[in-house]
Design a protein around this motif. Sequence first.
Motif, mmCIF file in Angstrom:
data_model
loop_
_atom_site.group_PDB
_atom_site.id
_atom_site.type_symbol
_atom_site.label_atom_id
_atom_site.label_comp_id
_atom_site.label_asym_id
_atom_site.label_seq_id
_atom_site.Cartn_x
_atom_site.Cartn_y
_atom_site.Cartn_z
ATOM 1 N N ALA A 43 -3.863 -3.114 -3.021
ATOM 2 C CA ALA A 43 -3.702 -3.489 -1.617
ATOM 3 C C ALA A 43 -3.019 -4.845 -1.476
ATOM 4 N N SER A 65 0.769 -4.331 -1.649
ATOM 5 C CA SER A 65 1.343 -3.216 -0.883
ATOM 6 C C SER A 65 1.546 -3.590 0.575
ATOM 7 N N SER A 66 2.770 -3.451 1.048
ATOM 8 C CA SER A 66 3.020 -3.577 2.477
ATOM 9 C C SER A 66 2.569 -2.293 3.157
ATOM 10 N N LYS A 67 2.374 -2.356 4.467
ATOM 11 C CA LYS A 67 1.855 -1.176 5.163
ATOM 12 C C LYS A 67 2.839 -0.008 5.123
ATOM 13 N N ARG A 97 2.199 1.412 1.468
ATOM 14 C CA ARG A 97 0.822 1.449 0.985
ATOM 15 C C ARG A 97 0.419 2.845 0.515
ATOM 16 N N ASN A 143 2.147 3.640 -2.871
ATOM 17 C CA ASN A 143 1.580 2.858 -3.975
ATOM 18 C C ASN A 143 0.207 3.366 -4.381
ATOM 19 N N ASP A 166 3.454 7.692 4.563
ATOM 20 C CA ASP A 166 4.327 6.556 4.877
ATOM 21 C C ASP A 166 5.535 7.014 5.680
ATOM 22 N N HIS A 186 -6.748 9.299 -1.197
ATOM 23 C CA HIS A 186 -6.392 8.347 -0.139
ATOM 24 C C HIS A 186 -7.525 8.008 0.827
ATOM 25 N N THR A 228 -6.488 4.167 0.337
ATOM 26 C CA THR A 228 -5.478 3.751 1.307
ATOM 27 C C THR A 228 -6.091 3.433 2.658
ATOM 28 N N ALA A 276 -7.770 0.102 2.591
ATOM 29 C CA ALA A 276 -6.792 -0.987 2.687
ATOM 30 C C ALA A 276 -6.255 -1.109 4.112
ATOM 31 N N ASP A 277 -6.035 0.019 4.791
ATOM 32 C CA ASP A 277 -5.581 -0.013 6.186
ATOM 33 C C ASP A 277 -6.610 -0.695 7.083
ATOM 34 N N SER A 282 -11.421 -4.675 1.712
ATOM 35 C CA SER A 282 -10.955 -3.359 1.256
ATOM 36 C C SER A 282 -11.864 -2.790 0.165
#
Length: 376
Positions: free
Chosen positions: A69, A72-74, A77, A80, A216, A265, A269, A272-273, A283
């Motif tokens: 995280a 990773s850019s959004k 993300r 990754n 993404d 995810h 993911t 992280a979001d 996260s």
Amino acid sequence: MSGYLVERVNPVLFGATGALISAASMAIFASSVSLGLLSPHAHGWYAVLIACFGFFQSTIVVSGVKVVASWSSKLRRGTNFGVYGSATVAGQIIGLCIAAAINDVDGNAALMPILLVPSIVLASAGVAQYFFVTVNPAVHVGNEDVPSIELLRIYKVRASMLAFSGVRIVDVTLDLWIVVIIQQTVGIPQISAILLSILYMGGKSVGSIFSGWMSDYVQSRFAVLSTSLIVGYCILCGFAWSTSTALLAVCLFVLGIALGGPIMHLPTTLSADIAASLEKPVSGQVTGLIDGVGTLIAGLLQLGIEYGRDELGCGAIFVVFATPLLLSACVTLSMYLDEAGYGAGQKPGFDPHYEDTEQDVKVEMGGMTSGLRNQS
């Protein structure tokens, strides 16, 4: 507990230490027969080693989420974390290959290679993580005390826990029983069933990467996850009734692709979001809640598999255990509708589940701006 601790220590060191202790527990267990420590009456010794392995293995997931995280850019993300999740399947494939290779070896003699080889791989990964992995220095890894009860007040956390529990029930059931099911369904030898089950694992790896990239690309996690779960439910209902080896092989691979995304995810993911939306280093803690609860529920429900398989048959028991996938699909579809602004007749960006909170945190998530309310 690992999710709580990883927020307060160096996640790289935390994960590497957990990997080494987990590997040591597995290696000791593998050597127990040779050392005379394992016998039919050594239940306490067995329980201690398994508990130690499970506890410290949990540190690897949460620390991995923190590290990935941070880099990773959004907009990347999902991709990754898809690559990160697909790598975790490699261990399962290695284990199945070892099991196939020593299929005819006596049980006690097989204990050493089937556990010692993965423990060496795990220890090597822990050492490599310590020396070659780092957290993005530009990202704050804080020591902010965010109680888990506060995170549980967030609707997206609770919904993700429920959705992942349904997926995890099916995934654990398949991991533990898929070889037996294949044998009884198409009547092939055990080694052939083991090799066929690798198709499911390979499908999970492909599905993890594809779902991450697709989420993404379309800028929506829940649209992709709900679609995958619906497809997985339909395939699973027909999978256990197939009597053709070729058709079964195709179903296993496609089923892996369908379930790989949600399995990988939902606890990573999305965690992280959520952490990015709250602008707090949580996260790992969110991952611990989602993954811990889902895995616990899945493990407890396995107690009824043996009884249900004998009473209902393999096909029927898998249809019953496919039901949680439908529940997970409904939850993720509901989340997508809320995210898109169609839930409860609300305008896009308004989440009706946070009416009693005091502060709006405006976040751009999945390409659209939504309001996420955080308890002050």
